[in-house]
Scaffold this active site. Structure first.
Site, short mmCIF file in Angstrom:
data_model
loop_
_atom_site.label_atom_id
_atom_site.label_comp_id
_atom_site.label_asym_id
_atom_site.label_seq_id
_atom_site.Cartn_x
_atom_site.Cartn_y
_atom_site.Cartn_z
N HIS A 483 117.54 -87.20 71.44
CA HIS A 483 116.85 -86.31 70.49
C HIS A 483 116.21 -87.12 69.36
CE1 HIS A 483 116.44 -82.38 68.31
NE2 HIS A 483 116.43 -83.20 67.25
N GLU A 484 116.97 -88.04 68.78
CA GLU A 484 116.45 -88.81 67.65
C GLU A 484 115.38 -89.80 68.10
OE1 GLU A 484 117.15 -87.64 64.91
OE2 GLU A 484 118.90 -86.47 65.48
N HIS A 487 112.00 -88.24 68.25
CA HIS A 487 111.32 -88.08 66.97
C HIS A 487 110.38 -89.24 66.66
CE1 HIS A 487 112.81 -84.35 65.47
NE2 HIS A 487 114.08 -84.72 65.44
N GLU A 506 111.01 -80.60 65.65
CA GLU A 506 112.33 -80.29 66.22
C GLU A 506 112.24 -79.63 67.59
OE1 GLU A 506 114.69 -81.67 65.08
OE2 GLU A 506 114.30 -82.04 62.97
#
Length: 787
Positions: A483-484, A487, A506
């Site tokens: 997930h990170e 980004h 997000e």
């Protein structure tokens, strides 16, 4: 847009007048003092005239804009003449700032709020009709407004960049006849410096450094308000004539909402930035609007027992200034919003691989969908401002795994070595298989203290991870890491032009974490699809519950609707619900954004969809976007989809501009119950219900074995303990609430909703023990639950 702003509301004001003056580069020179819990030093800002002023003509009244029709009205007070003095200068010999405490031994001249000013303190937001109406002699001086909160500003001065040796190469005029020409020369030097070609970035950093160390050439008038720092120079009415390089002497406050002072899991002091609702304005005066994309370089001095990590392209090695004092230097050359700047100072231990690193392999079945190299677009020009772009570098485009380091408190070193060191290259390689070129050249991963209020946070070149992800084994840690990492593309390299469109960051990261993780695990395509369908069902139930238990206005992904992206004439705006503590813990922008992207992928087809995402990243990296930028390009790239009811207007209406569950999602959700993996989970739940009914007949040893299996996922185990009032394990709930605050907020709700006296007593006890260490927003939300 609202004509007035009430500071008591939950909208966050962005006060900087970016359309008048735009920061292009920051040079920070800071000292970190753990005894006083203060970061202090200087920041030098290099400006260019903003977009509004570049269109203007001659200097004068037209350059100093009336803001009677703007969202924000700034009022400044009468000047008084009590400037702060005796602020020590930089040492040009060492390249470091010798300043450690402003005016040591001098009387503190700050006001009762800790703000220094050479004129009366401004009241912040008011109804004045003209932002420039601050001059006592009738003229209208230009007012530079920066975002600033919880800072003590000590002094503001113009920097004499013309005094830097060798700076003549940036000048065109050989003779200086008067003060006005000298002022123009300084601004010309800054203009030439900030507009150097991208391949001159080393030279540019060199001159930024020396310009930042140049002497001051006159103090500027300033005042601080609740949300802003206002600066002016007497008799300067036009933004283009305002000094383009200014130095601000300041220090943070221990209670500042951008900075968290705490102890790590080993009990050692540390400080880190939270990416809090007010972003970095309590760390340094800055321009917060996303459009103010800038580069930065930072020198940080602290005691030799500490390690400084930061958003920086270089892997900094400390320089020893004197015994017990180290200096750390970081820089970035990719322009980014100031809100993405991150710093963490602590007694971090670097976690290193003791044995050889395993080869990273990607499953051929899955990666073949995304095998078309993005090299075909390298020959084209990028759409962003000039900087040393990795997307134009063939070597970077083929780099599956970027250099990375892992840091953690000493007590978590072994756990990180066991889980993280193996996962990071797998997840990085999987991300490259899907989206291509990594936007950033390197990355640090830090396990932050237990009071960190989220499972993770991504910033340029650094990822914060909660210790909570280490307790769930590789699956929980791997999905969060994915997930990170996502980004880096969506949220950082491509940002939202309007912060209310959080789903752009997000929603994409939530959607891509499943895809990255499936590739990292080398799952067969069918197994990956089943795993993703199971997660879709769990997310659907979470979204349904959240929609039922939250305010409708907080469920809209574009709360500004057709006004999204609009700003005032000066560039000021508000972030709707930006200070609402409840919103911070909502996941609606994660979940509705995820389901929108999943729906589009199903409609278009997986291979085609990911080929489009690569094109989109290639086109928009280094830029800010609105929702329609993504949607218009998608439908233009796949025009045949317009015949199937897809249109930008329909998508925005159904998914982004309305509260509640999107109608298309209601039609899809029923299919997930039929997934084989979902059926398997249902069977497992049934088995455990039956086992629980026979619990008295089983041996005590067997029950403990089962509990150990569940406790590997600590938050889920604690939820079960609370739900079934398993009082003998309440001590584990207490331990979780104290050590895993990233997920504890939701557990407080479970403890209170049952209206059980013992559980509520446990909630009060844990909150009393941790309240002072908690993030302000977390503490506010929990307090509302309890009281």
């Amino acid at each position: 847009m609202e004509t007035k702003l009430d500071p008591a509301k939950d909208d966050l004001p962005l006060m900087a007048n970016t359309r008048h003056m735009l920061v292009k580069h920051y040079v920070l020179d800071l000292d970190v003092d753990f005894k006083s819990q203060v970061i202090e030093g200087t920041i030098v800002l290099f400006f260019e005239p903003g977009s509004r002023c570049k269109k203007g003509g001659s200097a004068g009244e037209g350059d100093c804009l009336s803001q009677s029709d703007e969202t924000f009205k700034i009022r400044a007070s009468e000047p008084c003449h009590s400037p702060v003095t005796n602020v020590s200068a930089r040492s040009s010999k060492t390249g470091y700032n010798d300043f450690s405490v402003c005016a040591k031994g001098e009387k503190d001249t700050s006001d009762k709020n800790g703000n220094h000013s050479n004129r009366e303190q401004a009241s912040g937001i008011s109804s004045s009709k003209n932002c420039c109406d601050i001059e006592t002699h009738g003229s209208e001086d230009f007012l530079l407004v920066l975002d600033c909160c919880d800072l003590s500003v000590l002094k503001v001065e113009e920097v004499d960049v013309a005094a830097v040796p060798g700076i003549e190469k940036f000048t065109r005029s050989a003779k200086l006849t008067d003060a006005e020409e000298l002022r123009n020369l300084r601004n010309q030097i800054v203009h030439e410096l900030v507009t150097l070609p991208a391949d001159h970035w080393r030279e540019q950093l060199y001159y930024y450094t020396h310009c930042s160390q140049a002497p001051g050439c006159g103090e500027l008038l300033f005042s601080t308000g609740t949300w802003s720092l206002e600066i002016r120079k007497a008799e300067v009415q036009a933004p283009r004539d305002f000094p383009h390089a200014i130095r601000i002497w300041y220090k943070t406050k221990p209670e500042g909402r951008s900075v968290t002072w705490t102890t790590d899991q080993s009990g050692r002091p540390c400080v880190y930035t939270m990416g809090s609702p007010i972003n970095n304005r309590a760390l340094f005066p800055c321009q917060e609007p996303p459009v103010a994309m800038s580069t930065w370089q930072t020198t940080v001095r602290t005691a030799s027992c500490f390690v400084v990590l930061m958003s920086g392209e270089n892997s900094a090695e400390p320089a020893q200034l004197q015994e017990g004092l180290l200096s750390w230097y970081y820089y970035v050359t990719m322009p980014m919003p100031a809100s993405t700047f991150t710093i963490a100072v602590g007694c971090w231990t670097e976690v290193k691989q003791e044995s050889h690193t395993a080869d990273v392999q990607i499953n051929n079945e899955f990666s073949s969908l995304f095998s078309r190299a993005d090299l075909r677009l390298i020959e084209g020009s990028c759409g962003h401002v000039a900087y040393p772009c990795r997307f134009q570098n063939p070597a970077a485009s083929s780099q599956l795994v970027i250099p990375h380091r892992v840091f953690a408190p000493w007590c978590l070193k072994d756990r990180c070595a066991e889980i993280l060191l193996e996962l990071i290259p797998q997840c990085l390689s999987a991300a490259h298989a899907i989206l291509g070129t990594h936007p950033f050249s390197r990355i640090d991963v830090l396990i932050v203290p237990s009071n960190f209020s989220s499972l993770g946070m991504a910033s340029p070149h650094i990822i914060f991870l909660s210790q909570s992800v280490l307790t769930g084994g590789s699956h929980l840690c791997g999905t969060r890491l994915c997930h990170e990492i996502a980004h880096a593309w969506f949220g950082l390299a491509i940002g939202a032009r309007d912060w209310t469109e959080e789903w752009i960051s997000e929603g994409f990261a939530t959607y891509l974490e499943d895809v990255f993780w499936a590739v990292a695990q080398q799952l067969p395509h069918d197994e990956a699809r089943e795993q993703q369908e199971l997660k879709a069902l769990l997310r659907w139930r979470r979204l349904r519950d959240e929609v039922q238990n939250s305010k409708e206005e907080l469920q809209v992904l574009r709360p500004n609707k057709e006004n999204t992206g609009e700003v005032s004439e000066s560039g000021t705006c508000i972030i709707k619900h930006g200070l609402n503590a409840e919103k911070i813990f909502m996941q609606v922008h994660y979940l509705k954004g995820y389901f929108l992207l999943q729906s589009l992928a199903k409609r278009i087809g997986e291979a085609t969809y990911f080929e489009f995402l690569r094109k989109f990243v290639q086109k928009f990296h280094g830029q800010l976007i609105l929702s329609q930028d993504f949607l218009y390009m998608l439908l233009e790239d796949i025009p045949e989809q317009k015949g199937y009811g897809l249109s930008v207007e329909n998508i925005i209406g159904a998914w982004l501009d309305t509260s509640g569950i999107p109608k298309p999602l209601l039609e899809e959700c029923q299919s997930w119950d039929q997934c084989r993996l979902v059926q398997q989970v249902n069977d497992e739940v049934t088995k455990w219900i039956q086992a629980n009914q026979r619990a008295r007949k089983r041996t005590k040893r067997k029950r403990r074995q089962d509990e150990v299996a569940f406790r590997k996922v600590r938050h889920r185990w604690c939820e079960l303990v609370v739900k079934h009032k398993y009082t003998t394990r309440y001590a584990e709930v207490e331990k979780f609430l104290k050590e895993d605050q990233a997920m504890g907020v939701y557990l407080y709700g479970e403890l209170m909703v049952n209206e059980d006296a013992k559980q509520q007593e446990l909630a009060y006890k844990c909150f009393a023990a941790t309240q002072k260490q908690m993030d302000v927003s977390s503490a506010k939300v929990v307090a509302e639950m309890l009281f």
